[in-house]
Design a protein around this motif. Sequence first.
Motif, mmCIF file in Angstrom:
data_model
loop_
_atom_site.group_PDB
_atom_site.id
_atom_site.type_symbol
_atom_site.label_atom_id
_atom_site.label_comp_id
_atom_site.label_asym_id
_atom_site.label_seq_id
_atom_site.Cartn_x
_atom_site.Cartn_y
_atom_site.Cartn_z
ATOM 1 N N THR A 1 0.877 -1.162 0.000
ATOM 2 C CA THR A 1 0.000 0.000 0.000
ATOM 3 C C THR A 1 0.916 1.214 0.000
ATOM 4 O OG1 THR A 1 -1.752 -1.137 1.203
ATOM 5 C CG2 THR A 1 -1.730 1.271 1.341
ATOM 6 N N THR A 2 0.596 2.212 -0.787
ATOM 7 C CA THR A 2 1.513 3.335 -0.929
ATOM 8 C C THR A 2 0.761 4.604 -1.350
ATOM 9 O OG1 THR A 2 3.606 4.012 -1.980
ATOM 10 C CG2 THR A 2 2.048 2.794 -3.349
ATOM 11 N N MET A 3 1.453 5.694 -1.270
ATOM 12 C CA MET A 3 0.926 6.962 -1.767
ATOM 13 C C MET A 3 1.526 7.212 -3.145
ATOM 14 S SD MET A 3 -1.074 8.019 0.611
ATOM 15 C CE MET A 3 -1.446 9.648 -0.023
ATOM 16 N N ARG A 4 0.680 7.508 -4.111
ATOM 17 C CA ARG A 4 1.121 7.804 -5.473
ATOM 18 C C ARG A 4 0.923 9.289 -5.723
ATOM 19 N NH1 ARG A 4 -2.624 5.079 -9.318
ATOM 20 N NH2 ARG A 4 -1.454 3.214 -8.810
ATOM 21 N N TYR A 5 1.946 9.907 -6.252
ATOM 22 C CA TYR A 5 1.788 11.307 -6.624
ATOM 23 C C TYR A 5 2.078 11.465 -8.105
ATOM 24 C CZ TYR A 5 6.838 11.329 -5.955
ATOM 25 O OH TYR A 5 8.173 11.037 -6.016
ATOM 26 N N PRO A 6 1.470 12.461 -8.727
ATOM 27 C CA PRO A 6 1.621 12.641 -10.173
ATOM 28 C C PRO A 6 2.970 13.276 -10.514
ATOM 29 C CG PRO A 6 0.167 14.310 -9.283
ATOM 30 C CD PRO A 6 0.522 13.396 -8.148
ATOM 31 N N ASP A 7 4.011 12.437 -10.661
ATOM 32 C CA ASP A 7 5.348 12.963 -10.874
ATOM 33 C C ASP A 7 5.473 13.797 -12.149
ATOM 34 O OD1 ASP A 7 5.036 10.645 -12.350
ATOM 35 O OD2 ASP A 7 6.893 9.720 -11.665
ATOM 36 N N TYR A 8 4.706 13.456 -13.182
ATOM 37 C CA TYR A 8 4.743 14.256 -14.401
ATOM 38 C C TYR A 8 4.264 15.681 -14.113
ATOM 39 C CZ TYR A 8 3.727 16.062 -19.044
ATOM 40 O OH TYR A 8 3.685 16.861 -20.154
ATOM 41 N N ARG A 9 3.163 15.788 -13.359
ATOM 42 C CA ARG A 9 2.623 17.115 -13.048
ATOM 43 C C ARG A 9 3.581 17.895 -12.149
ATOM 44 N NH1 ARG A 9 -2.550 18.942 -9.761
ATOM 45 N NH2 ARG A 9 -2.272 21.171 -10.063
ATOM 46 N N ILE A 10 4.220 17.198 -11.220
ATOM 47 C CA ILE A 10 5.190 17.861 -10.348
ATOM 48 C C ILE A 10 6.346 18.416 -11.191
ATOM 49 C CG2 ILE A 10 6.917 17.460 -8.539
ATOM 50 C CD1 ILE A 10 4.853 15.486 -7.302
ATOM 51 N N ALA A 11 6.851 17.617 -12.121
ATOM 52 C CA ALA A 11 7.937 18.069 -12.991
ATOM 53 C C ALA A 11 7.494 19.249 -13.854
ATOM 54 C CB ALA A 11 8.418 16.919 -13.871
ATOM 55 N N LEU A 12 6.286 19.180 -14.374
ATOM 56 C CA LEU A 12 5.752 20.252 -15.210
ATOM 57 C C LEU A 12 5.640 21.558 -14.419
ATOM 58 C CD1 LEU A 12 4.479 21.074 -17.945
ATOM 59 C CD2 LEU A 12 2.279 20.367 -16.991
ATOM 60 N N GLU A 13 5.064 21.470 -13.228
ATOM 61 C CA GLU A 13 4.914 22.676 -12.398
ATOM 62 C C GLU A 13 6.281 23.227 -11.978
ATOM 63 O OE1 GLU A 13 2.245 24.385 -11.990
ATOM 64 O OE2 GLU A 13 0.841 22.929 -12.809
ATOM 65 N N GLY A 14 7.221 22.333 -11.681
ATOM 66 C CA GLY A 14 8.577 22.770 -11.320
ATOM 67 C C GLY A 14 9.255 23.494 -12.468
ATOM 68 N N ALA A 15 9.108 22.966 -13.675
ATOM 69 C CA ALA A 15 9.688 23.603 -14.854
ATOM 70 C C ALA A 15 9.049 24.967 -15.098
ATOM 71 C CB ALA A 15 9.510 22.699 -16.074
ATOM 72 N N PRO B 1 -1.942 17.100 -4.761
ATOM 73 C CA PRO B 1 -2.373 15.991 -3.911
ATOM 74 C C PRO B 1 -1.861 14.627 -4.379
ATOM 75 C CG PRO B 1 -4.267 17.093 -4.939
ATOM 76 C CD PRO B 1 -3.032 17.755 -5.453
ATOM 77 N N ALA B 2 -1.599 13.779 -3.399
ATOM 78 C CA ALA B 2 -1.212 12.394 -3.666
ATOM 79 C C ALA B 2 -2.459 11.520 -3.545
ATOM 80 C CB ALA B 2 -0.148 11.961 -2.668
ATOM 81 N N GLU B 3 -2.340 10.295 -4.037
ATOM 82 C CA GLU B 3 -3.468 9.357 -4.019
ATOM 83 C C GLU B 3 -3.050 8.113 -3.240
ATOM 84 O OE1 GLU B 3 -5.592 6.360 -7.261
ATOM 85 O OE2 GLU B 3 -4.064 7.777 -7.918
ATOM 86 N N LEU B 4 -3.897 7.660 -2.329
ATOM 87 C CA LEU B 4 -3.642 6.434 -1.593
ATOM 88 C C LEU B 4 -3.980 5.236 -2.478
ATOM 89 C CD1 LEU B 4 -2.951 4.926 1.040
ATOM 90 C CD2 LEU B 4 -5.370 5.167 1.675
#
Length: 172
Positions: free
Chosen positions: A113-127, A147-150
């Motif tokens: 069980t883990t938390m998933r976060y949208p790494d593509y969106r994080i990279a996009l917003e960071g750029a 937000p992350a997703e459980l």
Amino acid sequence: GHTRIAMLLPGPAEIQFSAARLTGYRRALSVYGIPSDESLVADGGLLEDVAEAAMGRLLELPNAPTAVFAGNDTQAIGAIRAARKRGLAIPADLAVIGFDDTAAAHQSVPPLTTMRYPDYRIALEGARMLIRTILRPEIVPESIVIPAELVIRESCGVRATSRLLPAPTAAG
């Protein structure tokens, strides 16, 4: 039903993402009326072996945790290994949740069980923020919360179809 929930930090608490996960952990305990116990918080480092050793120390406490939130999936795998070395079953004796939803989360036994976060969106917003700062350095950097997703799998002992407690609200 867990009240002894440990936290493996993904590095020293002074690092921003470790501090943020620790804040979220403490806040969730508070929202659900679970007393905070600093003896249940350990630096799990970034490597599986470091997390395994940290979890081993937590499991040796007189009143050991029955659940652990690991700051990343690598730590969660180390926590599972520490528990198994002590004859504990996952999730019957120790519920485990990671963070990142890496390939290891899918391949672990039981699946993590883990938390998933949208790494593509994080990279996009960071750029976008970097480009904005370069082009307009006078603009004050903003903080963006994504937000992350459980992702519920077997390691936490809750079926994906089970009714979970409501998530804490921004105000709570």
